[in-house]
Design a protein around this motif. Sequence first.
Motif, short mmCIF file in Angstrom:
data_model
loop_
_atom_site.label_atom_id
_atom_site.label_comp_id
_atom_site.label_asym_id
_atom_site.label_seq_id
_atom_site.Cartn_x
_atom_site.Cartn_y
_atom_site.Cartn_z
N ALA A 126 0.92 -1.11 0.09
CA ALA A 126 -0.02 -0.01 0.00
C ALA A 126 0.77 1.29 -0.08
O ALA A 126 0.50 2.46 -0.70
CB ALA A 126 -0.80 -0.21 1.18
N GLY A 127 1.85 1.39 0.85
CA GLY A 127 2.81 2.34 0.93
C GLY A 127 3.38 2.69 -0.51
O GLY A 127 3.65 3.67 -1.03
N ASP A 128 3.89 1.45 -1.26
CA ASP A 128 4.44 1.61 -2.56
C ASP A 128 3.42 2.15 -3.54
O ASP A 128 4.00 3.04 -4.53
CB ASP A 128 4.92 0.20 -2.75
N LEU A 129 2.19 1.72 -3.26
CA LEU A 129 1.21 2.20 -4.47
C LEU A 129 0.95 3.72 -4.00
O LEU A 129 0.72 4.49 -5.03
CB LEU A 129 -0.01 1.41 -4.18
N MET A 130 1.17 4.28 -2.72
CA MET A 130 1.03 5.77 -2.54
C MET A 130 2.01 6.63 -3.25
O MET A 130 1.87 7.41 -4.00
CB MET A 130 1.15 6.02 -1.15
N VAL A 131 3.37 6.03 -3.29
CA VAL A 131 4.60 6.57 -3.95
C VAL A 131 4.09 6.71 -5.33
O VAL A 131 4.47 7.65 -6.16
CB VAL A 131 5.88 5.83 -3.66
N ARG A 132 3.87 5.52 -6.00
CA ARG A 132 3.50 5.15 -7.53
C ARG A 132 2.46 6.23 -7.93
O ARG A 132 2.57 6.73 -9.00
CB ARG A 132 3.01 3.98 -7.72
N ALA A 133 1.38 6.53 -7.08
CA ALA A 133 0.19 7.36 -7.47
C ALA A 133 0.65 8.79 -7.31
O ALA A 133 0.10 9.84 -7.79
CB ALA A 133 -0.93 7.29 -6.75
N GLY A 134 1.88 9.02 -6.80
CA GLY A 134 2.38 10.77 -6.70
C GLY A 134 2.20 11.50 -5.47
O GLY A 134 2.49 12.49 -5.69
N PHE A 135 2.05 10.56 -4.57
CA PHE A 135 1.53 11.29 -3.02
C PHE A 135 2.95 11.54 -2.53
O PHE A 135 4.12 10.82 -2.47
CB PHE A 135 0.87 10.41 -2.20
N ALA A 136 3.05 12.79 -1.84
CA ALA A 136 4.15 13.13 -1.28
C ALA A 136 3.85 12.78 0.32
O ALA A 136 2.93 12.75 0.84
CB ALA A 136 4.38 14.72 -1.13
N LEU A 137 5.15 12.60 0.99
CA LEU A 137 4.95 12.12 2.63
C LEU A 137 4.17 11.03 2.73
O LEU A 137 3.16 11.10 3.52
CB LEU A 137 4.75 13.36 3.35
N PRO A 138 4.17 9.91 1.95
CA PRO A 138 3.08 8.88 2.28
C PRO A 138 3.44 8.06 3.41
O PRO A 138 4.66 7.80 3.88
CB PRO A 138 3.38 8.02 0.93
N VAL A 139 2.25 7.69 4.11
CA VAL A 139 2.36 6.69 5.21
C VAL A 139 1.49 5.69 5.14
O VAL A 139 0.07 6.09 4.87
CB VAL A 139 2.15 7.75 6.53
N ALA A 140 1.90 4.50 5.63
CA ALA A 140 0.96 3.48 5.37
C ALA A 140 0.96 2.65 6.82
O ALA A 140 1.93 2.27 7.07
CB ALA A 140 1.07 2.47 4.18
N ASP A 141 0.07 2.50 7.45
CA ASP A 141 0.23 1.73 8.73
C ASP A 141 -1.02 0.78 8.72
O ASP A 141 -2.10 1.09 8.20
CB ASP A 141 0.12 2.65 9.97
#
Length: 279
Positions: A168-183
């Motif tokens: 999920a964290g990797d997908l956030m990066v791939r989608a272009g989000f900055a400062l992503p956090v997944a917990d």
Amino acid sequence: MDSQDIFDRRARRIRRNRIAPDYPAHDFLRAVMLDGIAERLDAVTRDFTEILDVGSFTGDLTVPGARIARCDAGRAFARAAHGVQADEDGLPFADAAFDAAISAGVLDQVNDLPGALSLIRRTLRPDGLFLGAFLGGGSLSTLRAVLREAEEDRPVARLHPQVDVRAAGDLMVRAGFALPVADVETVTVRYADLGKLLTDLRGMGAANLLRGRSAMSRATLARAFAAFAARADTDGRTSERFDIVFLTGWAPAASQPKPARRGSGTTSLADVLKRFPAP
């Protein structure tokens, strides 16, 4: 329907329409998700006035002082929430229309999850906030085990593929989000029998939506009930696990902190280690 779709879009819309009247009797996991999202939103020292609710269900998401645009894949939910009907990977909203977007309980059923996250990011203004929650990897471990046991030597895919917290964290990066956090947070629910669990899954819209799904025979279902009951504790209840993945990310903005440029450090690790005597 796209030939690469994992989930049956038409069946999903029909089922969401069907469950809408009785959904509040099965919304306990979404309630946990919304509580977690509210805690994360409270920790942000900013006000958000234009919010997009992706997967609105009955429109129970509230943010004081904010105007909320809502959408849901089911027509009945969209109507009840005074929103629009749309799949999460086909959002009809303009770019940079919102300063926050929230999604609770639907992203695990999206055919194009990377595309959905990218669309959500595009709807946000610079430095806009996204908060999401969905059932992730590790969920329904008991149900998966009893179905494997019940199917014997011919297992059939009856539960959705799951996204774990790292992916999920990797997908956030791939989608272009900055400062992503997944917990992740785990919720354990104890059931008197398998029927109660299946009723909850149907009632919350989490039943099997895979393309090419097939009905379970009575014999297989009976074996699954027996396997579930065999796992009961001394109180006659069997525990089921739900792992909720929470996502936090920001639309990129020039004002956000940036990681230091690689090689820009001025202190040598060797010099630091010299300060400490060898053991």
